[in-house]
Design a protein around this motif. Sequence first.
Motif, PDB file in Angstrom:
ATOM      1  N   ARG A 258       0.814  -1.202   0.000  1.00 20.85           N
ATOM      2  CA  ARG A 258       0.000   0.000   0.000  1.00 20.85           C
ATOM      3  C   ARG A 258       0.855   1.261   0.000  1.00 20.85           C
ATOM      4  N   THR A 259       1.937   1.214   0.758  1.00 23.43           N
ATOM      5  CA  THR A 259       2.841   2.347   0.839  1.00 23.43           C
ATOM      6  C   THR A 259       3.456   2.643  -0.526  1.00 23.43           C
ATOM      7  N   MET A 261       2.042   2.395  -3.494  1.00 18.96           N
ATOM      8  CA  MET A 261       1.136   2.823  -4.545  1.00 18.96           C
ATOM      9  C   MET A 261       1.375   4.300  -4.802  1.00 18.96           C
ATOM     10  N   TRP A 264       4.710   1.989  -7.640  1.00 20.43           N
ATOM     11  CA  TRP A 264       5.127   0.590  -7.732  1.00 20.43           C
ATOM     12  C   TRP A 264       3.859  -0.270  -7.676  1.00 20.43           C
TER      13      TRP A 264
ATOM     14  N   VAL B 243      -3.658  14.655  10.543  1.00 20.41           N
ATOM     15  CA  VAL B 243      -3.217  13.276  10.744  1.00 20.41           C
ATOM     16  C   VAL B 243      -3.603  12.467   9.505  1.00 20.41           C
ATOM     17  N   VAL B 244      -2.614  12.026   8.781  1.00 19.97           N
ATOM     18  CA  VAL B 244      -2.841  11.192   7.603  1.00 19.97           C
ATOM     19  C   VAL B 244      -2.008   9.939   7.799  1.00 19.97           C
ATOM     20  N   ARG B 245      -2.682   8.839   8.063  1.00 17.68           N
ATOM     21  CA  ARG B 245      -1.952   7.650   8.503  1.00 17.68           C
ATOM     22  C   ARG B 245      -1.180   6.966   7.386  1.00 17.68           C
ATOM     23  N   GLU B 246      -1.628   7.111   6.150  1.00 17.54           N
ATOM     24  CA  GLU B 246      -0.991   6.383   5.058  1.00 17.54           C
ATOM     25  C   GLU B 246       0.111   7.192   4.399  1.00 17.54           C
ATOM     26  N   PRO B 247       1.303   6.648   4.334  1.00 23.98           N
ATOM     27  CA  PRO B 247       2.391   7.383   3.672  1.00 23.98           C
ATOM     28  C   PRO B 247       2.048   7.726   2.221  1.00 23.98           C
ATOM     29  N   ALA B 248       1.379   6.817   1.525  1.00 17.72           N
ATOM     30  CA  ALA B 248       1.060   7.080   0.127  1.00 17.72           C
ATOM     31  C   ALA B 248       0.118   8.272  -0.002  1.00 17.72           C
ATOM     32  N   THR B 249      -0.803   8.391   0.959  1.00 21.90           N
ATOM     33  CA  THR B 249      -1.724   9.524   0.932  1.00 21.90           C
ATOM     34  C   THR B 249      -0.992  10.821   1.238  1.00 21.90           C
ATOM     35  N   ARG B 251       2.023  11.451   0.545  1.00 20.65           N
ATOM     36  CA  ARG B 251       2.769  11.822  -0.656  1.00 20.65           C
ATOM     37  C   ARG B 251       1.841  12.473  -1.673  1.00 20.65           C
ATOM     38  N   ALA B 252       0.663  11.874  -1.843  1.00 23.81           N
ATOM     39  CA  ALA B 252      -0.283  12.454  -2.804  1.00 23.81           C
ATOM     40  C   ALA B 252      -0.657  13.870  -2.401  1.00 23.81           C
ATOM     41  N   ARG B 256      -0.131  17.115  -4.673  1.00 29.04           N
ATOM     42  CA  ARG B 256      -1.255  17.931  -5.126  1.00 29.04           C
ATOM     43  C   ARG B 256      -1.239  19.297  -4.494  1.00 29.04           C
ATOM     44  N   PRO B 266       8.557   7.331   3.469  1.00 26.65           N
ATOM     45  CA  PRO B 266       9.349   6.137   3.201  1.00 26.65           C
ATOM     46  C   PRO B 266      10.523   6.458   2.266  1.00 26.65           C
ATOM     47  N   ASP B 268      11.821   5.212  -0.348  1.00 30.82           N
ATOM     48  CA  ASP B 268      11.640   5.214  -1.795  1.00 30.82           C
ATOM     49  C   ASP B 268      10.845   6.430  -2.264  1.00 30.82           C
ATOM     50  N   ASP B 269       9.842   6.795  -1.453  1.00 30.88           N
ATOM     51  CA  ASP B 269       9.071   7.997  -1.772  1.00 30.88           C
ATOM     52  C   ASP B 269       9.967   9.225  -1.731  1.00 30.88           C
ATOM     53  N   LEU B 272      11.935   9.728  -4.691  1.00 32.24           N
ATOM     54  CA  LEU B 272      11.074  10.101  -5.809  1.00 32.24           C
ATOM     55  C   LEU B 272      10.714  11.583  -5.756  1.00 32.24           C
TER      56      LEU B 272
ATOM     57  N   ASP C 283      -9.100   6.309   5.811  1.00 33.58           N
ATOM     58  CA  ASP C 283      -8.824   7.220   6.916  1.00 33.58           C
ATOM     59  C   ASP C 283     -10.100   7.877   7.417  1.00 33.58           C
TER      60      ASP C 283
END
Lengths: 300, 534, 336
Positions: A258-259, A261, A264, B243-249, B251-252, B256, B266, B268-269, B272, C283
């Motif tokens: 998930r991280t 996405m 990758w 508070v945004v728990r997901e690293p992918a979020t 990043r988004a 944005r 993370p 790798d992020d 990038l 979330d």
Amino acid sequence: MSIGVASSPFAQRHAAKLRQARFFVWSFTRSPSTMLGLGIVLVFLALAAFGPAIVPYPGDAGGAMNLGNRLKPPSAAHWFGTDEMGNDLFSRVVIASRTSLWVGLTIVGIATLVGVPLGLAAGYFGGWVRATIMRVTDIFLSVPGIVLALAIVAALGSGILNGIIALSIVWWPGYVRLVDAKALALRNEPFVEAARCVGASHARVLALHILPNCTSPIIVKASMDMGLAILAAASLGFIGLGAKPPAPEWGAMISVARTYMPNWWWYSVFPGFAIYLTVLGFNLLGDGLRDVLDPKSSRS
Amino acid sequence: MAGTHIGRRGAMAAGLGAAGLAAGIGSSAAFELDGSRKILVYAGGQPVPVLDPHVRYDWSTRMIQQSVYDALAKYVNDPPQIVPWLAERWETNPDQTVWTFHLARNARFHNGDPVDAEAVRYSFERGLRLNKGVAWMLKDVLAPEAIAALDAHTVRFTLTRAMPSFLTYIPMWYIVNPKQVQANIANNDYGEGWMATNAAGSGPFRLRRFEPQSLIHMDAVADYWKGWPQGEHRRLSGVIYRVVREPATRRALVQRGEADLITEVPADDFDLLRDARGMKPEDHRGMTTFAITMNTTKGPTADINVRKAIAHAMDYDALMQIHNGAASLMTSPFPEQVPGHIAVPGIPRRNLDRARQFLAQSQYPNGGFELEYVHVQGLEDPRRIGLALLNALQPLNIRVNIVAQPWPTMVARGARAETAPDMVSVYVTPVTTDPDVIAGKYHTRAHGQFWGMHHLSDAQVTQWVEAARVETDAPKRNALYADIQRRVVDLQPEIFGMLANRRWIMRDYVRGFAYCPLRLTGEVDLHPLWIDTA
Amino acid sequence: MWAYIARRVALTGLMLFGLVCVTFTVSNVAPSDPAALAAGPDATRDMVETIRREYGLDRPLHEQFVRYVSGVVRGDLGRSIVTTRPVVQDLARFFPATLELVLLSMTLGVALGVPLGMMSAVLKNRAPDHLARFVAVSLVALPAFWFGILLQLFFSIWLEWLPTSGRLDLATAPPPHVSGMLLLDSLIAGQGATFGQAFAHAMLPALVLSFPCLASILRVNRAEMIEVLSADYVTAARAHGVSRLRVICVHALRNAMLPTLAIIGLRWGWMLGSTVLVETVFDWPGIGLYAVSSAIAGDFKPVMGVTLLIGLNFMVVNLIVDLLYGVLDPRLRAGA
């Protein structure tokens, strides 16, 4: 044909049953969705059985590490790409089918072994036996399995075994409900009463008369539940309470992926598809079985 | 809130399926606006469940506390310095047992009350009496009665013994307004219930909206008594911590432009985003040590040769690779920023021959056993490091069982030597640069604490730690700490791992970011930040 | 009737007690030191002891159990170690968000499931029917957490049509608190823009959550419809010139109402449970996310609280559905 019939007293004695079986097979094969389900399930079983022998990098499912090869997109060498430890995703996804098969079989197995006898007892004996068993069953049925399983796994610690324990604890009540209703209906049937009149013991009546008449719905439910149990275990894996690394497990893979996405994307897409197809296969198969074995209940 | 117009870029797409809406996104100004002033949005993964400065601290909590409260002094810069804040100056007697602080005369709480000596005395007393959060720092040397408000602007602390590290803790004791606290006391709780979600401070920001699990909106205090370093005309309207728990979020969001600043990125992020247009990275050497603590009292790891074999088999390169190089290996049990740190010669690095030699001298010359490696449930890096460990120990014929457990379970197990796991991954973030905090990890009193899961009992180390704790002569003190570091490396109660870098990604219009290693992991000093639209 | 209700309520109480027993056992099987979590990493042992006393964790287990049960009777579910607030307060804060999500996805399930089921039946064994049935099976098989991520990726990150997570845009102040459900509250306050925002945020999670329910409703309505279309009285009605559309709408809809209602009842508790996954993906600050984050952290009072709340919901909704059944289907009333 004449030879077959003449030389086979078995066929003669069981002509009716054979005819019924042939009808089952015929109506079963007539439905394309059922055949699709069967096909998926067979592929899944084959992968689970022979996975380590056919994947290109079997060691990658056992905790190998190749950090120079991290997060590579799908290619000829790595059909599904590689994950964040540099492992081949194709190998891990295929070998994870073993975990899922094991999870599904164990959960459904334990649930049947616990639920069916309790259901038989409840439906057949009635009275306070039934009241007690059904109240306890209702308690477990009043909470969605995933919530209770979450609590149990969180308490026990993550890991496939704990996941199986948790899901088995929440899974058996469904079988009690199912078998109880069936046994309740059967216990006043003339052939059961007749058996009891001629002095058959409760155990004998249950084993020879009630249980065989409950098998169809049990088989149908078990087939459906295989898929649902696999899905539930994957859900626990996604929450972060799945298999212990380095063992591959689809839900846990998605949880990590998930991280990564969307850049990758392959990391989460392939394990997700594996879950979807497997669960779909078992559901389609279960649907088909129900249409054939238990047509009356096919509506709900 | 009437009259405050809050505009934002048009990402709101209630009209579903309206493809045209997508067009304008990405080009418009990204930050939130409040009139002509800007609101900075910071997205991090950790909520702020309890705001009370005397009850709890972790990086997100401390960041908000530092924004709404002031302390007598403040940590700034890298290497860290203690600068006067509510206190203009201080002095101490020769044996460092009596400390006198002189307060700034213009400091005001948000409700207009002056920040006086009584407020300071009350705040310290409250922290000590609650016996939570920050209390451990001073409770051994400071009794609540030993704090005196000499006059409206002078406070005196009398310690029970010399404590060279006293001043290093002062920036973490925030001053609350006694009047506001007193007004909200229920059941003799020192206002703990009320203070969990409300503030009674004098800091550069005041709370507007506090939703512990999702969003904290703070307004800048227009006439902040200490002023705004970026200048009044450039200061922000406020800050939103989301508070945004997901690293992918996260990043988004920064891509944005819905967030101006993110952390817990993370590796790798980070690579990038670092070079992406409109982004600015901050990448600094951290102070959080990662070590794999081994149980020195039971099982194979009770054997020092096994421990040394494991430490020499560990794949230290993998530790670096897992962080994409954004880490530095430990050269001592102490982080480098800590005074008295020495690079201990002979600290283990991967050397399989030596590892095999050590194993051959142990009771398990051929390995053949399994060790449990426990990490905190939900953390990714320790899980990956566990995989690296599993790989590294294969040549020694040692198996590793990677287990994730919730923090309370891990601590409960680790509190007793009999139940403590063979190996535990432990992150330690020192709250001050005083070496005593780190050295104390190897004192016998550390047993039962999470960093004491090695249950090491070494009379020599314990004695040195106690001597150094009260030694006021700096060179002597440093010599003691050098001895401690060498001795601890020799005893190998843990695999000394790495210090991961602290990293943020921000939009390139964010100005005023100042790194200080003594802030906790993702914590940012919000006071000097501003947004440059020119 | 009243005696029946009284008996059911008593039974619900008994089952809740059983549930308390189960959850209490579960949360105490593993050795754990929740007080260490509240005290923080640097706390000394006597600081941890302070917390332990404060939360009553220093008491023997049986005493803790009696305290907990008597607390539950008084509506006190203990205190969360992570948020330090009473669990009841936390639930009151988070439950409306979950309720909003579940109600919205129920609506979606019915709004999509009923017409699709009917279409499927009318076009029985033609391509749209096959497609609809396949979709129905697929919706059950799709891992909600995975598909949720894909949808988020597609609509929020790639197309940028919908917000990624949360309930409202950052700087938007929530409407005045009435029900805690933003959709409802913004309507009450007459804030159209806020309503639109809240709806955009709720769209994806509600959709993902509705899938299994949607599939069941589709199947039931298809089956009912097929039965109705082949019934004698429908043939008769058709012969008397009643239009096909009218037959479908009047008879089939009425027939499908009861089973649809039953599904809503059955799925209600189940959907509350599924929020555990969906809220984690999006979330969404509801009880599901609350349960997951508490469970991961090893804070069990909130997990027990959420379990009890969902159990209670399930039992109450079942009771209501049973009673409604009696009202809607007179044949069942005598039996009850």
